[in-house]
Write a protein that holds these residues in place. Structure first.
Motif, short mmCIF file in Angstrom:
data_model
loop_
_atom_site.label_atom_id
_atom_site.label_comp_id
_atom_site.label_asym_id
_atom_site.label_seq_id
_atom_site.Cartn_x
_atom_site.Cartn_y
_atom_site.Cartn_z
N LEU A 68 80.20 28.43 36.60
CA LEU A 68 78.33 28.58 35.49
C LEU A 68 78.52 29.42 34.06
O LEU A 68 77.89 29.82 33.47
CB LEU A 68 78.29 29.89 37.00
N ALA A 84 72.55 27.31 42.30
CA ALA A 84 72.19 27.74 43.37
C ALA A 84 70.65 26.83 44.21
O ALA A 84 71.08 27.64 45.70
CB ALA A 84 71.26 29.14 42.90
N LEU A 121 74.46 35.28 42.77
CA LEU A 121 75.13 34.98 41.15
C LEU A 121 76.62 35.24 40.37
O LEU A 121 77.54 34.69 40.12
CB LEU A 121 74.06 34.66 40.49
N ILE A 141 76.40 29.34 30.52
CA ILE A 141 76.01 30.78 30.18
C ILE A 141 76.01 30.68 29.28
O ILE A 141 75.66 30.68 27.81
CB ILE A 141 75.93 31.98 31.07
N GLU A 192 71.60 25.30 35.24
CA GLU A 192 72.43 24.67 35.64
C GLU A 192 72.91 25.64 36.76
O GLU A 192 73.38 25.89 37.57
CB GLU A 192 74.20 25.08 35.13
N ILE A 193 72.56 26.77 36.61
CA ILE A 193 72.07 28.94 37.83
C ILE A 193 71.25 27.48 38.66
O ILE A 193 71.77 27.93 39.94
CB ILE A 193 71.83 29.37 37.01
N LEU A 245 70.19 33.83 33.10
CA LEU A 245 70.32 33.60 34.57
C LEU A 245 69.85 32.92 35.27
O LEU A 245 69.73 32.04 36.11
CB LEU A 245 70.41 35.58 35.14
N GLU A 282 79.88 34.43 42.43
CA GLU A 282 80.37 33.30 42.15
C GLU A 282 80.70 33.57 40.73
O GLU A 282 81.96 32.79 40.22
CB GLU A 282 79.01 32.71 41.88
N LEU A 283 80.42 34.71 40.22
CA LEU A 283 80.79 34.79 38.20
C LEU A 283 82.82 35.57 38.91
O LEU A 283 82.88 34.85 37.88
CB LEU A 283 80.11 35.58 37.18
#
Length: 161
Positions: free
Chosen positions: A148, A13, A132, A152, A8-9, A4, A135-136
């Motif tokens: 995202l 964020a 997060l 991952i 990129e995350i 997490l 968004e996922l």
């Protein structure tokens, strides 16, 4: 949990929080924290290696107690704990010297790192995880191909089917 915290995350964020520069600050913080914890990690990795090596001692038709004791003593004598520790220290110090954030994430065993990095991005309490997972979920509903979740996945090993 460290998945997490992939760049990129953190970048997404930070951008969502109107502070894109904070992503690099968070990653640099993680590297610095890992650097402060290298000795503990080297001991932990060396311990796991010793534990693994001890587990490799097998019963191979030993005739009696004396054979068992002699074989075990010989097996333990092949485990050089100091060298194992030194190799781990070298490997971990190399990661620190390179300031390789992704390698840090792979080896850094710290509960709550994600929360610490979220705080560095300006998020309070569970707001980062709420953002997060929202968004996922949005990506899942939209069947997004390059979001995202794919970021991952790109950091995971391929699993043969």
């Amino acid at each position: 949990e460290n998945l997490l915290c992939v760049p990129e995350i953190l970048q997404a964020a930070a951008k969502a929080h109107n502070s894109p520069e904070k992503a690099n600050e968070a990653m640099n913080f993680a590297i610095a924290e890992f650097k402060n914890d290298v000795h503990r990690h080297a001991v932990a990795f060396a311990y796991r290696n010793v534990h693994f090596q001890l587990g490799r001692f097998e019963e191979i038709k030993r005739r009696d107690r004396a054979d068992l004791v002699a074989d075990f003593t010989e097996h333990v004598g092949t485990i050089d704990v100091g060298t194992l520790h030194d190799k781990e220290m070298q490997r971990l110090n190399d990661i620190v010297a390179k300031a390789d954030y992704m390698q840090v994430l792979q080896v850094f065993n710290r509960k709550g790192l994600v929360n610490q990095l979220a705080e560095k991005l300006g998020y309070k309490s569970d707001a980062f995880l709420t953002w997060l997972f929202g968004e996922l979920e949005k990506e899942r509903r939209q069947k997004a191909k390059n979001g995202l979740l794919s970021a991952i996945r790109s950091h995971l090993p391929a699993i043969p089917s």
